[in-house]
Design a protein around this motif. Structure first.
Motif, PDB file in Angstrom:
ATOM      1  N   GLY A 189      35.697  37.273  50.112  1.00  6.50           N
ATOM      2  CA  GLY A 189      36.898  37.528  50.906  1.00  6.50           C
ATOM      3  C   GLY A 189      36.821  37.031  52.341  1.00  6.50           C
ATOM      4  O   GLY A 189      37.830  36.989  53.041  1.00  6.50           O
ATOM      5  N   VAL A 242      36.506  39.809  59.660  1.00  6.14           N
ATOM      6  CA  VAL A 242      37.633  38.879  59.746  1.00  6.14           C
ATOM      7  C   VAL A 242      37.490  37.748  58.740  1.00  6.14           C
ATOM      8  O   VAL A 242      36.635  36.874  58.884  1.00  6.14           O
ATOM      9  N   GLN A 251      41.025  40.068  44.891  1.00  3.62           N
ATOM     10  CA  GLN A 251      41.544  41.348  45.384  1.00  3.62           C
ATOM     11  C   GLN A 251      43.036  41.271  45.704  1.00  3.62           C
ATOM     12  O   GLN A 251      43.795  42.171  45.378  1.00  3.62           O
ATOM     13  N   ALA A 275      41.281  48.327  48.250  1.00  4.86           N
ATOM     14  CA  ALA A 275      41.193  47.625  49.533  1.00  4.86           C
ATOM     15  C   ALA A 275      42.543  47.681  50.252  1.00  4.86           C
ATOM     16  O   ALA A 275      43.554  48.088  49.666  1.00  4.86           O
ATOM     17  N   GLU A 332      32.560  42.385  52.284  1.00  4.04           N
ATOM     18  CA  GLU A 332      33.336  41.976  53.468  1.00  4.04           C
ATOM     19  C   GLU A 332      33.205  43.051  54.547  1.00  4.04           C
ATOM     20  O   GLU A 332      32.780  42.786  55.673  1.00  4.04           O
TER      21      GLU A 332
HETATM   22  C1  LIG Z   1      40.255  40.114  51.391  1.00  2.00           C
HETATM   23  C2  LIG Z   1      39.380  41.093  52.017  1.00  2.00           C
HETATM   24  C3  LIG Z   1      38.946  40.951  53.355  1.00  2.00           C
HETATM   25  C4  LIG Z   1      39.254  39.743  54.198  1.00  2.00           C
HETATM   26  O1  LIG Z   1      40.601  39.532  54.437  1.00  2.00           O
HETATM   27  P1  LIG Z   1      41.273  39.851  55.843  1.00  2.00           P
HETATM   28  O2  LIG Z   1      42.638  39.292  55.706  1.00  2.00           O
HETATM   29  O3  LIG Z   1      40.466  39.191  56.892  1.00  2.00           O
HETATM   30  O4  LIG Z   1      41.274  41.325  55.994  1.00  2.00           O
HETATM   31  C5  LIG Z   1      38.166  41.948  53.909  1.00  2.00           C
HETATM   32  N1  LIG Z   1      37.800  43.029  53.191  1.00  2.00           N
HETATM   33  C6  LIG Z   1      38.180  43.201  51.910  1.00  2.00           C
HETATM   34  C7  LIG Z   1      37.729  44.414  51.175  1.00  2.00           C
HETATM   35  C8  LIG Z   1      38.976  42.241  51.275  1.00  2.00           C
HETATM   36  O5  LIG Z   1      39.351  42.412  50.000  1.00  2.00           O
END
Ligand SMILES: *Cc1c(COP(=O)(O)O)cnc(C)c1O
Length: 408
Positions: A313, A241, A124, A95, A360
Motif C-alpha cells: 500500500g 504516506v 484493500q 482499513a 503500511e
Molecule cells: C492503502 C493503505 C495505505 C496507504 O494509502 P494512503 O492513501 O497513503 O493512506 C496505508 N495503510 C493501509 C492499511 C492501506 O490499506
C-alpha cells in the motif's frame, strides 16, 4: 462536518492546485466529466440529506467512530511520550479506505451512475469498493495487475465473493501503475454511466481534495477524542504516506493548530537507491503522473522508476499533491522508515498491545516509537493505525523465511 466544510474551499484553488502542485493533467475527453464531478461534489456538500446519509452509513456500516486507544504497555516500555493509536484498523473491511469508497459511491449514485470502476494494488481499495458496491447493488469492475493478483490472492477472492469483476492487467509491469492506466481507458469509454473511484489523495482535480475530505473524519474524531481524554491537543501526529489519504485524513482537522507537529512517513524500503524504496521526498522530482503534478520517482529521462516496499500500500511512485504543498509550507515533515524497522514495529505493537497492524501502518508506528523516546511523559503522540495486518501474514512469513536463510 460543518466546520470542515468551510475549510473545503480554502485549498486547493478552483483549478485544483495546491501551490504549484495538483491540477488536472488529463486527455481532453476527461475535462468535462471531471468538471461535472466537481460540481456534483460541491452540491452534495451543501445538501444536508447527503451529509446525513454519509454520516449514518459511517456509523452503521463502517463502524465509526473508531476508538482512540492509549497504547499503555508500548508507552511504558519506551519511557517517553504517551502513544495513542487511532484505530482505523477497526473500520469494516479492515482499513481507512472504506471512508472514501463510501463517500464516492454515494456521490456516484447521486449523479445517476450505475457502474463503478476502481483499480487496486494491494487489493484493500478494491475490497472496500466492492463492499460498498455490493451494499448499494451497483456493478463493480476492479482493475488489478496480474503480478499483484498473484501476491494478493486472498483479496482477489474477497472481491469476487462480493460480486465484483476483477480484471487482470497484463500490460507493463502488471502492477498498480498499469492497472490505473487500464481503469482510465475504461472510464474514457464508459463515462456516461460509470464513476471511477480513486483510492488515495491522488489523481486529477477534484480527486485529491475529495478523497481528503472523505478521510478527514479520522482527524475530526481524533481531535474530539483526545480533548475528551487528555483535555488538550496532542503534541505530534504521525501517519504513513502512500498516496497520502490516511495521513491527510488525520492531519486535516489539525492544520490550523500551530502547536501540533505532524510527520508523514514514507516507505524507505531496502535502502536509498532508486528502485529500492518509495520515498518520493527522498529522490523524487517534480513530474506529472496519472493526472496530477507532484513529486514522482523517476530516472533522468523522466521514466517512472520501479519502487519497492514490504508494504504494497505504500509502494507507489507518486505522492498526493497536497502533501508536496504541505512539505513546501513546512507544515508537515516527511521522513522514511525502512522495511526491517516497520516489520519490527509490527512485532512490537502485536506483542505489547495485542494489535497486529498493517505493514503500511507499521511505518508510522515505527516513527512514533522513535519519537516517543525523545519526548517526555507529559507529551502526547497520536499515530494513525490505518489498517489491520491480517492481509500481511503471508508477506511476513516470507520475510522471516528470507531473514532466516540469510543468517544460515
Ligand atoms: C492503502 C493503505 C495505505 C496507504 O494509502 P494512503 O492513501 O497513503 O493512506 C496505508 N495503510 C493501509 C492499511 C492501506 O490499506
Amino acid at each position: 462536518m460543518s466546520d470542515v466544510v468551510e475549510n473545503f474551499q480554502s485549498q486547493p484553488d478552483t483549478g485544483g492546485h495546491f501551490g504549484p502542485y495538483g491540477g488536472m493533467f488529463v486527455p481532453e475527453v476527461l475535462v468535462h466529466p471531471l468538471q461535472e464531478l466537481q460540481e456534483a461534489y460541491a452540491e452534495a456538500l451543501k445538501d444536508p440529506s447527503f451529509l446525513a446519509e454519509l454520516e449514518e452509513l459511517l456509523r452503521e456500516f463502517v463502524g465509526r467512530p473508531t476508538p482512540l486507544y492509549f497504547a499503555k504497555r508500548m508507552t511504558e516500555q519506551l519511557g517517553g511520550a504517551k502513544i495513542y493509536f487511532k484505530r482505523e484498523d477497526l473500520c469494516h473491511t479492515g482499513a481507512h479506505k472504506i471512508n472514501n469508497s463510501l463517500g464516492q459511491v454515494l456521490l456516484a449514485k447521486r449523479m445517476g451512475k450505475t457502474r463503478i470502476i476502481a483499480e487496486t494494488g494491494a487489493g484493500q481499495h478494491g475490497v472496500a469498493t466492492a463492499t460498498v458496491c455490493a451494499m448499494f447493488g451497483l456493478e463493480c469492475v476492479v482493475y488489478m495487475g496480474e503480478v499483484d493478483m498473484e501476491r494478493q490472492a486472498l483479496n482477489v477472492y474477497r472481491m469476487r465473493r462480493l460480486g465484483a469483476e476483477v480484471v487482470g492487467v497484463t500490460a507493463g509491469q502488471k502492477t498498480l501503475k498499469d492497472a490505473i492506466s487500464e481503469a482510465m481507458r475504461d472510464w474514457v469509454t464508459n463515462i456516461r454511466d460509470t464513476h471511477y473511484i480513486i483510492g488515495s489523495a491522488l489523481g486529477a482535480h477534484p480527486y485529491p481534495m475529495m478523497v481528503r475530505d472523505f478521510q478527514s473524519v479520522i482527524g475530526r474524531e481524533a481531535r474530539e477524542q483526545i480533548l475528551e481524554k487528555e483535555g488538550r491537543l496532542p503534541d505530534h501526529l504521525v501517519a504513513c504516506v502512500g498516496g497520502g489519504s490516511n495521513a491527510i485524513g488525520l492531519f486535516y482537522a489539525f492544520l490550523n493548530d500551530e502547536g501540533v507537529l505532524m510527520t508523514g512517513v514514507e516507505a524507505g524500503g531496502l535502502g536509498s537507491g532508486l528502485g529500492e524504496h518509495a520515498a518520493r521526498f527522498n529522490g523524487g522530482k517534480l513530474g506529472i503522473l496519472q493526472g496530477t503534478k507532484t513529486y514522482v520517482l523517476q530516472d533522468d529521462e523522466g521514466q517512472i522508476s520501479l519502487t519497492h516496499s514490504v508494504s504494497a500500500g505504500l509502494d507507489y511512485a507518486a505522492i498526493g499533491p497536497e502533501h508536496a504543498w504541505l512539505k513546501d509550507l513546512g507544515r508537515v515533515e516527511y521522513t522514511a522508515i525502512e522495511d526491517q524497522e516497520a516489520v519490527d514495529a509490527l512485532g512490537a505493537a502485536s506483542r505489547l498491545e495485542g494489535i497486529l497492524p498493517a505493514l503500511e501502518s507499521s511505518h508510522g508506528i515505527a516513527w512514533a516509537m522513535r519519537l516517543a523516546k525523545e519526548m517526555t511523559p507529559d507529551q502526547i503522540i497520536v499515530v494513525n493505525c490505518s489498517g489491520r495486518g491480517d492481509k500481511d501474514v503471508q508477506e511476513l512469513a516470507a520475510w522471516e523465511a528470507r531473514q532466516a536463510e540469510a543468517q544460515a
